[in-house]
Write a protein that holds these residues in place. Sequence first.
Motif, PDB file in Angstrom:
ATOM      1  N   UNK A   1      -1.070 -40.182  19.719  1.00  0.00           N
ATOM      2  CA  UNK A   1      -2.026 -40.941  18.907  1.00  0.00           C
ATOM      3  C   UNK A   1      -2.842 -41.893  19.771  1.00  0.00           C
ATOM      4  N   UNK A   2      -2.182 -42.611  20.676  1.00  0.00           N
ATOM      5  CA  UNK A   2      -2.878 -43.596  21.506  1.00  0.00           C
ATOM      6  C   UNK A   2      -3.867 -42.921  22.447  1.00  0.00           C
ATOM      7  N   UNK A   3      -3.473 -41.816  23.080  1.00  0.00           N
ATOM      8  CA  UNK A   3      -4.385 -41.103  23.975  1.00  0.00           C
ATOM      9  C   UNK A   3      -5.586 -40.559  23.208  1.00  0.00           C
ATOM     10  N   UNK A   4      -5.325 -40.031  22.008  1.00  0.00           N
ATOM     11  CA  UNK A   4      -6.405 -39.510  21.160  1.00  0.00           C
ATOM     12  C   UNK A   4      -7.358 -40.621  20.750  1.00  0.00           C
TER      13      UNK A   4
ATOM     14  N   UNK B   1      -2.189 -30.257  21.134  1.00  0.00           N
ATOM     15  CA  UNK B   1      -3.517 -29.824  20.714  1.00  0.00           C
ATOM     16  C   UNK B   1      -3.592 -29.922  19.199  1.00  0.00           C
ATOM     17  N   UNK B   2      -4.749 -30.294  18.690  1.00  0.00           N
ATOM     18  CA  UNK B   2      -4.916 -30.380  17.243  1.00  0.00           C
ATOM     19  C   UNK B   2      -6.223 -31.059  16.893  1.00  0.00           C
ATOM     20  N   UNK B   3      -6.562 -31.049  15.627  1.00  0.00           N
ATOM     21  CA  UNK B   3      -7.735 -31.773  15.168  1.00  0.00           C
ATOM     22  C   UNK B   3      -7.399 -33.256  15.055  1.00  0.00           C
TER      23      UNK B   3
ATOM     24  N   UNK C   1      -7.302 -31.854  23.039  1.00  0.00           N
ATOM     25  CA  UNK C   1      -6.378 -31.174  23.940  1.00  0.00           C
ATOM     26  C   UNK C   1      -5.776 -32.196  24.901  1.00  0.00           C
ATOM     27  N   UNK C   2      -4.483 -32.178  24.991  1.00  0.00           N
ATOM     28  CA  UNK C   2      -3.815 -33.138  25.854  1.00  0.00           C
ATOM     29  C   UNK C   2      -2.879 -32.452  26.825  1.00  0.00           C
TER      30      UNK C   2
END
Length: 244
Positions: A99-102, A79-81, A31-32
């Motif tokens: 992508x970078x934050x994840x 939000x996503x897997x 979750x971002x």
Amino acid sequence: MSSCDFYEELLEKFKDIVKKNNLLNEEINIKGRILTTEEAIGNPVRRDYPIIKGREKLIQAEFKGEKGQAFTDMPGGFSGTILEIINKPINTNFDRAVLIATLNAVCKYLKIIDRSVHCKDEEPEGCAKKLVEYIKENYGNPKIALIGLQPAMLERLSQNFNIRVVDLDKGKIGKIKFGVEVENAEEKTEDVLNWCDIIMATGSTVANDTIRKFFNEKPVIFFGTTIAGAAKLMNLHRFCPCSD
């Protein structure tokens, strides 16, 4: 290394880590959201930080209680897997920042990195003081290219070294900050890189697709939380002593 090669290699390394830790197919949402200024940097006395006055905002991913961040000029929630985020095409700076934050949040959870959350209140001032000491100890008295206006760093560095600074924010270009003119990054970066001895580059270059410009024979030091995971996985030099 080209931009495409860099992101392909980074993504492959991230996929390998996720697979080895059995997280790829786990139904866990990332979750971002966009952080408020106070959440991101607290309440520093200095009010000229880019996060307060600039065009970029800090987005934050949360994974199993750990947080990863990325500065971006295209902020938004998501939000996503992990699988969905890894497989999503990177077409915009928003996609890249997600992508970078994840990646940062997952790497923090797996203890591959630490210091993934932006420093707050007066900690950026302390960071700038430590940076001066670090450069003197490791590089002597170099000419410095500062990529991205970070005011506390610029103030301290300009008092101790010969420095030039470039920025993409048109509202800052041409302004004099601490006796140094802010130059146009789109026009002057190559000239500044040819002039300098070492490069201090904001880690947000990994989220806005400009990082490829700084892979050359000169020493490069990236600063900030955005590049935490990429610096570790791609063996890049990062300075960020005061983040959490």
